[in-house]
Design a protein around this motif. Structure first.
Motif, short mmCIF file in Angstrom:
data_model
loop_
_atom_site.label_atom_id
_atom_site.label_comp_id
_atom_site.label_asym_id
_atom_site.label_seq_id
_atom_site.Cartn_x
_atom_site.Cartn_y
_atom_site.Cartn_z
N GLU A 500 44.11 36.12 39.11
CA GLU A 500 44.83 37.33 39.50
C GLU A 500 43.88 38.39 40.04
O GLU A 500 44.15 39.06 41.03
CB GLU A 500 45.60 37.88 38.29
N ARG A 501 42.73 38.56 39.36
CA ARG A 501 41.76 39.55 39.79
C ARG A 501 41.16 39.19 41.15
O ARG A 501 40.96 40.06 42.01
CB ARG A 501 40.64 39.70 38.76
N SER A 502 40.87 37.92 41.37
CA SER A 502 40.31 37.50 42.65
C SER A 502 41.33 37.65 43.77
O SER A 502 40.97 38.01 44.90
CB SER A 502 39.82 36.05 42.58
N SER A 503 42.61 37.42 43.47
CA SER A 503 43.66 37.63 44.47
C SER A 503 43.76 39.10 44.83
O SER A 503 43.94 39.47 45.99
CB SER A 503 45.01 37.13 43.93
N ASP A 506 40.97 39.97 47.14
CA ASP A 506 41.26 39.51 48.50
C ASP A 506 42.23 40.47 49.20
O ASP A 506 42.09 40.77 50.37
CB ASP A 506 41.85 38.10 48.48
N PHE A 507 43.21 40.96 48.43
CA PHE A 507 44.21 41.86 49.00
C PHE A 507 43.55 43.18 49.43
O PHE A 507 43.81 43.70 50.51
CB PHE A 507 45.30 42.15 47.96
N VAL A 508 42.66 43.71 48.62
CA VAL A 508 41.95 44.94 48.97
C VAL A 508 41.12 44.73 50.23
O VAL A 508 41.07 45.59 51.11
CB VAL A 508 41.05 45.40 47.80
N LYS A 532 52.87 39.35 54.00
CA LYS A 532 53.25 37.94 54.05
C LYS A 532 52.21 37.07 53.34
O LYS A 532 52.54 36.13 52.63
CB LYS A 532 53.39 37.49 55.50
N LYS A 533 50.94 37.44 53.54
CA LYS A 533 49.88 36.70 52.85
C LYS A 533 50.05 36.80 51.35
O LYS A 533 49.86 35.83 50.62
CB LYS A 533 48.50 37.25 53.24
#
Length: 612
Positions: A500-503, A506-508, A532-533
């Protein structure tokens, strides 16, 4: 210099050590991934239970992490109920942490920082606490200041303070109990009974210590050894007494109040005995401490493990860095430092023992630390329980070691010139004040090593496993493990939380790229693409499977795994992580990945590619 000016100077120094302690303990507080014991602290402190996590069926990421959700309606009764039924720890710290959680109101993003911030704060409070103990025990502000400075920068102290566990609370209670021990020893020296208020305080502190961590009993046993040493020396008139008269330690009030403290502490400790003995998780959660075959390595391991722990009280450079050159340089640097510092510390300790004003304090804290070490080795070599495997358990005598270091550093500070010399080799001469500064500087650099995750790294490293899973698996993922206690649930939670933290990271990164766009149309289009990603990432989050371990019926375990696989869409990658039952997945059309992958501490894993 007037007394008022001296007090102001002492206060400013304490504030300086406190500021350094806070900085070192709160820096990068949530950098390291949580490990299983920390998950236990967070879940139980929130008033939640591990039993709500489903077993023997596939679950999604939110379900796995549900026990980490803050519930405003959870109370102390929930904390006690779940903790005493599912763990082998007493409740005082968990109750305190529960109130801290309610005060801070943690979210999924802040749970790690908030969970660790309470131990970090308690660790910083131990700095003025050890100052007061040192000043009282040795009648010396300098000893107190040196001990406080060492406590502030000690890499071992920072390691404990950055764990969402109860060890820094234990350290504060050890300091409080040692204060009472010191007062008792001084009263013996004065041929006077322990004041009633002090006896009651000592009992309360000791009972709170046992109710915070059962290993606090080792602190009490070490204190008893130290007190016996004081009484023996007093009885043989080897310690100075008031008016140079032989002490009557068998005077009724003196011996009765010491016995009252012992009996009160025993009564407070026995309260937890039925709970401890009836807890079925006790042996399962501590089996790793039990020595196996008594090989030569088993015999010498406690000695080397203990020495490694003692060294990190003062020095720990990045010997756990992934860069081999850094590891080699750090090992060389620590070796040079120890070769320089040890002779200076040894000579100062030897001369300090000859100082009459330090004699009682050295007997108390020397007896305490040596008594604790004796108990640790007795457990290892007599009972086969190697407590040195967990350096965190040294908290039971850590304050005593810091105080002895404070005495030694104070003696060095007052020495114009000190020499570091081995045998008849050339001596290295330096001023005492500069030597103390260098030792404290090493501690400071070592503290940065710890909070930068280059020393005392977590045994479990899901942050290293997640990139491997993301790189290898381009299809939906099922991560499966066998479950015996909440430890295995914590292992999977570590993977889930790190995913969750790595996702989120990636979002940031994606949002940052979007903000660099020039036109509004490009910005809107790219924001839509990012969303969408994120929807795809949510769908691609792995599923998890906890299969109840059945050692006497492994076919049931493999049957549950087969059934779960048959219910999921293909293609699918199955990651078996710490899966303790042999499997044969040919019938499920699952093929073992032939490539070799790097080892990850805390996680033994295999990946199977399952086709339709």
């Amino acid at each position: 210099m007037t007394e008022l000016m001296i007090k102001h100077k002492q206060l400013l120094l304490i504030l300086l050590w406190m500021a350094i302690a806070l900085m070192l303990r709160f820096a990068n507080l949530d950098l390291k991934p949580l490990w299983t014991d920390e998950f236990s602290t967070l879940v139980f402190s929130l008033g939640n239970s591990f039993r709500g996590v489903p077993v023997d069926r596939a679950i999604d990421l939110p379900t796995l992490l549900q026990p980490l959700q803050f519930r405003p309606d959870a109370g102390i009764a929930d904390v006690l109920n779940h903790l005493l039924l599912e763990s082998n720890h007493p409740p005082v710290y968990f109750m305190l942490a529960h109130w801290w959680m309610r005060l801070c109101g943690p979210t999924q993003d802040s749970i790690v920082w908030i969970g660790r911030s309470l131990p970090a704060l308690l660790g910083a409070i131990s700095v003025p606490a050890i100052y007061l103990l040192g000043k009282f025990a040795f009648n010396s502000r300098l000893v107190g200041q040196c001990a406080a400075a060492m406590m502030a920068v000690s890499p071992y102290g920072i390691y404990l303070a950055q764990e969402a566990r109860h060890y820094t609370l234990g350290i504060l209670l050890v300091i409080a109990s040692l204060f009472c021990l010191t007062l008792a020893a001084k009263k013996l020296q004065q041929r006077a009974p322990l004041p009633i208020w002090a006896a009651l305080l000592w009992i309360v502190v000791n009972c709170l210590g046992i109710a915070s961590h059962y290993f606090f009993v080792l602190t009490l046993c070490a204190e008893a050894i130290a007190l016996i040493a004081v009484i023996w020396l007093q009885f043989n008139q080897k310690l100075a007494t008031s008016n140079n008269q032989p002490p009557n330690i068998w005077q009724f009030q003196i011996i009765w109040r010491l016995l009252a403290v012992a009996l009160g502490t025993l009564a407070g400790g026995l309260v937890w005995l039925p709970i401890f003995l009836s807890n079925k998780y006790g042996s399962e959660l501590t089996n790793w401490l039990v020595s196996g075959d008594r090989t030569f390595l088993d015999l010498i391991a406690p000695i080397f493990q203990a020495c490694a722990g003692w060294i990190t009280v003062v020095s720990l450079l990045p010997v756990e860095s992934p860069n081999l050159a850094v590891v080699a340089g750090s090992a060389i640097g620590m070796t040079i430092f120890l070769l320089w510092a040890l002779p200076i510390l040894f000579v100062a300790q030897k001369n300090s023992l000859k100082t009459p004003n330090n004699r009682l304090g050295n007997v108390i804290f020397g007896g305490f630390v040596l008594g604790a070490i004796f108990l640790f080795f007795s457990f290892a070599y007599i009972l086969g329980i190697d407590l040195t495997r967990g350096p965190r358990y040294n908290f039971v005598y850590f304050p005593g070691a810091i105080l002895l270091l404070g005495v030694i550093l104070a003696f060095i500070f007052n020495t114009p010139k000190v020499k570091s010399q081995w045998f008849n080799l050339r001596a290295v001469e330096i001023s005492g004040k500069r030597a103390v500064m260098l030792i404290l500087a090493m501690g400071f650099v070592s503290g940065i090593t710890v909070n930068s995750n280059l020393g005392y790294r977590k045994y479990y490293k899901p942050d290293l496993l997640i990139p491997i899973i993301r790189e290898v698996s381009k299809v939906p993922v099922l991560i499966a493990t066998t479950q015996n206690t909440h430890v295995e649930i914590g292992e999977l939670m570590g993977i889930g939380l790190e995913w969750e933290r790595s996702s989120a990271t990636d979002f940031v990164a994606d949002v940052t790229d979007v903000r660099k766009k020039g036109s509004a149309a490009d910005f809107v289009a790219d924001v839509t693409d990012v969303r969408k990603k994120e929807e795809v990432k949510a769908l691609e989050s792995p599923r998890f499977l906890l299969v109840k371990q059945r050692r006497d019926a492994p076919e049931i375990v493999t049957g549950i795994l087969d059934r779960t696989l048959s219910q999921l869409e293909r293609p699918l990658d199955l990651w078996l992580v710490n899966f303790r039952t042999p499997v044969n997945l040919a019938s499920q059309k699952c093929q073992l990945e032939s490539r070799e992958f790097p080892a990850v501490d805390g996680y033994e894993y295999q990946v199977y590619h399952c086709s339709s």
